[in-house]
Each structure stands twice: as C-alpha cells, then as structure tokens.
Design an enzyme around this catalytic site. Sequence first.
Site, PDB file in Angstrom:
ATOM      1  N   THR A 122     -12.688   3.013  -9.093  1.00 51.58           N
ATOM      2  CA  THR A 122     -13.313   4.204 -10.079  1.00 51.58           C
ATOM      3  C   THR A 122     -12.436   5.520 -10.556  1.00 51.58           C
ATOM      4  OG1 THR A 122     -15.093   5.677  -9.725  1.00 51.58           O
ATOM      5  CG2 THR A 122     -13.862   5.635  -7.721  1.00 51.58           C
ATOM      6  N   HIS A 158     -13.673   1.122   8.369  1.00 54.98           N
ATOM      7  CA  HIS A 158     -12.673   1.017   9.612  1.00 54.98           C
ATOM      8  C   HIS A 158     -12.830  -0.215  10.344  1.00 54.98           C
ATOM      9  CE1 HIS A 158      -9.143   2.523  11.541  1.00 54.98           C
ATOM     10  NE2 HIS A 158      -9.632   3.824  11.550  1.00 54.98           N
TER      11      HIS A 158
END
Length: 399
Positions: A318, A370
């Site tokens: 993006t 994560h």
Amino acid sequence: MDIIVPQVGESIVEAEVGEWFKKNGEYVEKDDILMELETEKVNVELTAEASGVLTILVADGETVAIGAVIGSIDERAEKPAAGTATAAPEEDKTEAPKTPVSMNPAVPKIAAERGIDPATLKGSGRDGRILVDDIPPQKETKPAAAPVATEVSKAAVPPVLSTADAEKRITRTPMTQLRKKVAEHLMKAKQETAMLTTFNEVDMSKVMALRKKYKDAFLKKYDSNLGFMSFFVKAVTEALKEYPDVNGSIDGNDIVHHNYYDIGIAVGSKRGLVVPVIRDTDKLDFHEIELTIKSLAERANAGKLTLDELQGGTFTITNGGVYGSVLSTPLLNPPQSGILGMHGIMDRAVVRDGEIVIRPIMNLALSYDHRIIDGQQSVGFLKQVKSYIEDPESLLLKI
C-alpha cells in the site's frame, strides 16, 4: 420475466441497489443496461434479458438478498412508435415505489408536544420518511416583559439547541456494502492477528536516477509510465523468495506456504479501498507490472473489477505516499501475514562516507502477523527490500 439479483460470489449474501439507469414504465431493449448492484467486493451491472416494459420493485439504495426479485419486464408490451414516450402505469408514476411511511424516532414526541398528529404530516425524507423538520413550529406567544437584570443573565447563558436544530447540524449516510465489508475486515485484522510493525528507511536516489534516465524510452516502447511501484513489486517478490514465511498464512493449526507470488496493490477508489491482485509477479517484467497496475486502477475507479481480481493475494503493498503520508502503520489484509507500507519521499540530511548530504528518503513500514513471522524474519525481509531498492542493479540481475 422477473429481474433477479444474481449470485456474484460464494461469500456474498446481499447487495445494494446502486442506481437504475432506466425509468419505471420505460420500454427497454434486450441487452440494455438496466441498473447497477453494489456488493461488498464488486459492482455488477444487470442487463435486460428481453425487450419490454420495465417495472421497478426496489428503489435506489435498498439492500436486497441474493436471488431477490427487484423488477420485471413485460415482454408482451408493444414497442412504442419512434418519438413516443412510454407512459408509466397510472397507479405508479414514480421511478420506484415508496417503502411504507416511516419517521424519525424523535418525531412522535415533538409532534405531541406541539399538539400535532404525526399521521397528518407529509415526509420530505428518503422514501417519504417524516423528519423533525416536517413538523410545523408552535405558534409563538408574546412573552411577558422581563426585567433588565434577567436580560443580562440570559446573555451570559449559551443558547440550548432544540432537537430540530441539533438534527440540522449532522448528516447521516448509510454505509455502502463495500465500506461495511472493509470495516469488518479491518476489525478482524486487529482482533484475530498478533500484528506488529517494523520500520526502516530507504534511499531512493538510484531508483530515481534510473527512472529519470529511462522513463522516456520506457514510455515510447511500452506506452506506459515507469513508476516506483514496479520496483517495489519486484523487490518484494525477490525478498519473499528468501523469507517464505512472510508469503505464508495460517489455516487452523497449519502454516500454509505459497509457492507463488500474487501481490495485492491497495487502491483508493470512489467506492473506497480495494485491493486488486497482480498474479505471478515473479514471471512479470517491469512493463507488464506497470500496465497491469494501470488497468486495475482504472477499472477500480470505474467499479469494473471482477471478483477474481480481488481474491487470493499472498502479500499486499500500500502506498500512502500518494496522499502525502510520511509514516503510518498499515493493517494486515487477512489471511495474509504481511503488508508493506510505502510513504512519501522527502529530502533529508543523512551521513554518507562520513559526510552529511541530502538524499531523497522514503519511510517503509512492514506490518506482520507475529504468530507466523518472527522479529528476525520481519527485519530481515524489510532490509532485503531496502537493499534491492537502494541497489536496483542487483534487483534486475537477481543477485
């Protein structure tokens, strides 16, 4: 024959009537575009499957289920002579029927206070909805003369807004199907992933010099501008080969590694944010990437993207820099595990070979899940992207 809301995707269960391009009672020809449906992912145009007189059953802006009947075409009706307008049925002269009369929740109370029966009011809102402004004001009575001291105290007290005045200060607009889906998707990203973001900065000097040197030849040969995005798509693709977990996703208790590279490019369109996907970026040259991005962006703004073009990406890029952003934390696009945020390029003082010099610097942000990607992998991936951009020759040579 009935006009039915078609199935446009397995996960899509409803749509919004965007706009009717033909009027109620109008004679339409087969294959004429009748209206546009807005779904949470794509816009769909419905065409007439037969010639005849159109009857509209659902007005613009209404939400309908997949498979619902929203109109019909009378195939028995004769085509009017040239220059003759088709008259709408006498009992229905509007473009679309009105839904049952409704009213603002505050209307009954205010109407009662003013001694007015709400049933006698004529609504000026959408589909005849009665608004507070539709209630006639109370007849004013001349107040008794107030002492001077009272006038002073009144001046010190701020005026209290009436309900009608308060409503004039706001505007309510229903969310579109796309906006609702984007909101749902972003909330899911925040709640269901262990999202973390790592940052770095990249010197754009060499890429800018390379682009300046070859942009005219590139445009002449490929009829396309040479932008920064193709460099980042190629850099990300090569970095994903070295850090496959960043290109993976979680499915239950399994980690799914994708042995292909389908990169989503976030595009701001008139309908909101969409993320069309460029397939197999490892097999594409720079000009193919640029042409694909140009086509996807144009069709995104025109609402012409297909469902297939919006599904199945393995990683997203993006570019908030086109809107002036210099640093942000991009949100993941589940089930993907990584998203790269590009930002605006700014001249900054940096140290090179022991000297302070001015260089065009861009901030990069990598948000990642994560649960699947460790800090070492995320930092290594971002450093590799930085390395390819700062040394584009190594990117072109894939070394």
